[in-house]
Design an enzyme around this catalytic site. Structure first.
Site, mmCIF file in Angstrom:
data_model
loop_
_atom_site.group_PDB
_atom_site.id
_atom_site.type_symbol
_atom_site.label_atom_id
_atom_site.label_comp_id
_atom_site.label_asym_id
_atom_site.label_seq_id
_atom_site.Cartn_x
_atom_site.Cartn_y
_atom_site.Cartn_z
ATOM 1 N N SER A 116 0.840 -1.195 0.000
ATOM 2 C CA SER A 116 0.000 0.000 0.000
ATOM 3 C C SER A 116 0.879 1.250 0.000
ATOM 4 O O SER A 116 1.786 1.359 -0.812
ATOM 5 C CB SER A 116 -0.955 -0.034 1.207
ATOM 6 O OG SER A 116 -1.881 1.030 1.155
ATOM 7 N N THR A 117 0.651 2.168 0.933
ATOM 8 C CA THR A 117 1.367 3.445 0.965
ATOM 9 C C THR A 117 2.876 3.245 0.982
ATOM 10 O O THR A 117 3.415 2.576 1.860
ATOM 11 C CB THR A 117 0.956 4.249 2.218
ATOM 12 O OG1 THR A 117 -0.464 4.369 2.246
ATOM 13 C CG2 THR A 117 1.584 5.632 2.201
ATOM 14 N N HIS A 125 -2.582 -1.387 -3.303
ATOM 15 C CA HIS A 125 -3.700 -0.455 -3.128
ATOM 16 C C HIS A 125 -3.512 0.760 -4.031
ATOM 17 O O HIS A 125 -2.834 1.721 -3.665
ATOM 18 C CB HIS A 125 -3.778 0.027 -1.678
ATOM 19 C CG HIS A 125 -4.149 -1.037 -0.696
ATOM 20 N ND1 HIS A 125 -4.044 -0.867 0.670
ATOM 21 C CD2 HIS A 125 -4.642 -2.295 -0.873
ATOM 22 C CE1 HIS A 125 -4.453 -1.966 1.283
ATOM 23 N NE2 HIS A 125 -4.812 -2.845 0.366
ATOM 24 N N MET A 159 -0.659 1.775 5.196
ATOM 25 C CA MET A 159 -1.472 2.131 6.358
ATOM 26 C C MET A 159 -2.608 1.138 6.516
ATOM 27 O O MET A 159 -2.996 0.444 5.573
ATOM 28 C CB MET A 159 -2.010 3.556 6.207
ATOM 29 C CG MET A 159 -3.001 3.753 5.090
ATOM 30 S SD MET A 159 -3.492 5.495 4.976
ATOM 31 C CE MET A 159 -5.093 5.335 4.186
ATOM 32 N N ASP A 181 -4.851 -4.155 6.460
ATOM 33 C CA ASP A 181 -5.160 -5.114 5.403
ATOM 34 C C ASP A 181 -4.010 -6.113 5.274
ATOM 35 O O ASP A 181 -2.847 -5.725 5.159
ATOM 36 C CB ASP A 181 -5.380 -4.384 4.076
ATOM 37 C CG ASP A 181 -5.916 -5.294 2.989
ATOM 38 O OD1 ASP A 181 -6.523 -6.337 3.324
ATOM 39 O OD2 ASP A 181 -5.736 -4.964 1.798
#
Length: 355
Positions: free
Chosen positions: A164-165, A191, A284, A287
């Site tokens: 993700s991030t 993501h 973040m 998940d």
């Protein structure tokens, strides 16, 4: 766009807007004088564009660099530019759409607020000047995972990566280090919107020794191939009796918070037991923790990225605190560990990352 962002950020409890800038040079000057924690940065600006600002920020001491949210259009050109910005040090992307961020765009506002809070907490939890810390598990739960792992001789049939991030540059680093003769497929849940996941797959296919595709429903999972899950959809592996797996790409569960869902991907790997390897990278939220627990329960192997190298230590931390991490490693260590699965392959050095 600047007014819309200012309105949203100004409404976040505890957030203070210390300044705005009319072009890249003005922005760089204010960053140096005001020392903000977080900067929202447009790619297209007069005098000095966003890429130029990012390159200048790389010259600052690490402790003085702000986290950067890059503003990008949801187009092919915009997504490729945003990915380059991430390689230059930006932490995450904001879609340059005043309408979605304006009236009625509650989901976009929540997403932006979440990113700002996560980046602020990450910056102040793990300051760049601090010494590396040991991973800490939840009191009374599980011990900290090892900082090394030996995968040589493991009969791994599939590698599943959640990110993700801050993840795209790390994902690129890992995949570029792997050889074309990797004896298993790799499936990725990153993501990002679909336009961005498509751009990621195109760039990685150009740069990696492995074949990289934007995944489609019921694709056969082949050794030496990487499948990037399209944004907005979920992917799961489906083993068959012949020892080959196929990829299920679908909208369900439609109510999932993240699309693609790392939990859905990792949970599907639990069917392979110890023959599946899961990797959870920076991001973040939590998940991946549920899916990692399912893999762990079936004796699968799960590697979490270590706190010090994460842009946001959220997803890997959730996996560690769930007691599902077999090891907690830096990106170069992850590269080295996965390369043990193809000891005679020749990938690119793990430190290489093309601009």
């Amino acid at each position: 766009m600047r007014k819309v962002l200012s309105s949203i950020i100004g409404g976040i409890p505890g957030a203070v807007i210390v300044g705005t800038a009319y072009d890249g040079r003005d922005g760089l000057s204010k960053i140096r004088s005001l020392r903000p924690d977080i900067v929202t940065l447009d790619i297209e600006m007069p005098h000095l564009d966003g890429m130029g600002v990012l390159q200048e920020l790389r010259l600052l001491p690490v402790a003085e660099r702000p986290a950067v949210l890059i503003c990008s259009t949801l187009t092919s050109a915009g997504s490729h530019a945003a990915l380059k910005a991430l390689r230059l040090g930006a932490s995450d992307v904001i879609l340059k759409d005043p309408h979605s961020l304006g009236a009625g765009g509650d989901a976009a506002k929540v997403d932006l607020t979440g990113k700002i809070k996560a980046l602020y907490e990450s910056k102040h939890r793990c300051p760049a000047t601090s010494a590396p810390r040991a991973s800490v598990a939840t009191p009374g739960s599980h011990a900290s995972p090892p900082r090394t792992i030996d995968l040589s001789g493991k009969a791994i049939e599939v590698i599943l990566i959640g990110s993700s991030t801050g993840g795209p540059p790390v994902l690129e680093q890992i995949l570029m280090a792997l050889p074309a003769d990797l004896p298993m497929p790799v499936v990725v849940a990153q993501h990002m919107p679909r336009m961005f996941t498509k751009s990621i797959s195109e760039r990685l296919d150009e740069e990696c020794a492995l074949s990289v595709v934007h995944a489609e429903h019921e694709m056969p999972l082949l050794p030496g191939s990487v499948y990037i899950t399209p944004g907005g959809l979920h992917s799961r592996i489906k083993p068959n009796a012949k020892g080959r797996a196929t990829l299920i790409v679908a909208e369900d569960p439609k109510g999932a918070l993240y699309k693609p869902s790392v939990d859905e991907l990792l949970a599907s790997g639990a069917a392979l037991g110890p023959r599946a390897l899961g990797i959870v990278l920076t991001g973040m939220g939590a998940d991946g923790a549920i899916g990692a627990k399912a893999m762990h329960a079936s004796k699968g192997i799960v590697i979490a990225q270590d706190a010090e190298s994460c842009v946001v230590y959220g997803m890997p931390r959730a996996v560690v605190e769930a007691g599902a991490a077999s090891a907690q490693l830096t990106p170069p260590q992850i590269c080295a560990a996965v390369r043990q699965l193809a000891p005679f392959g020749q990938g690119r050095p793990s430190s290489q990352s093309a601009a």
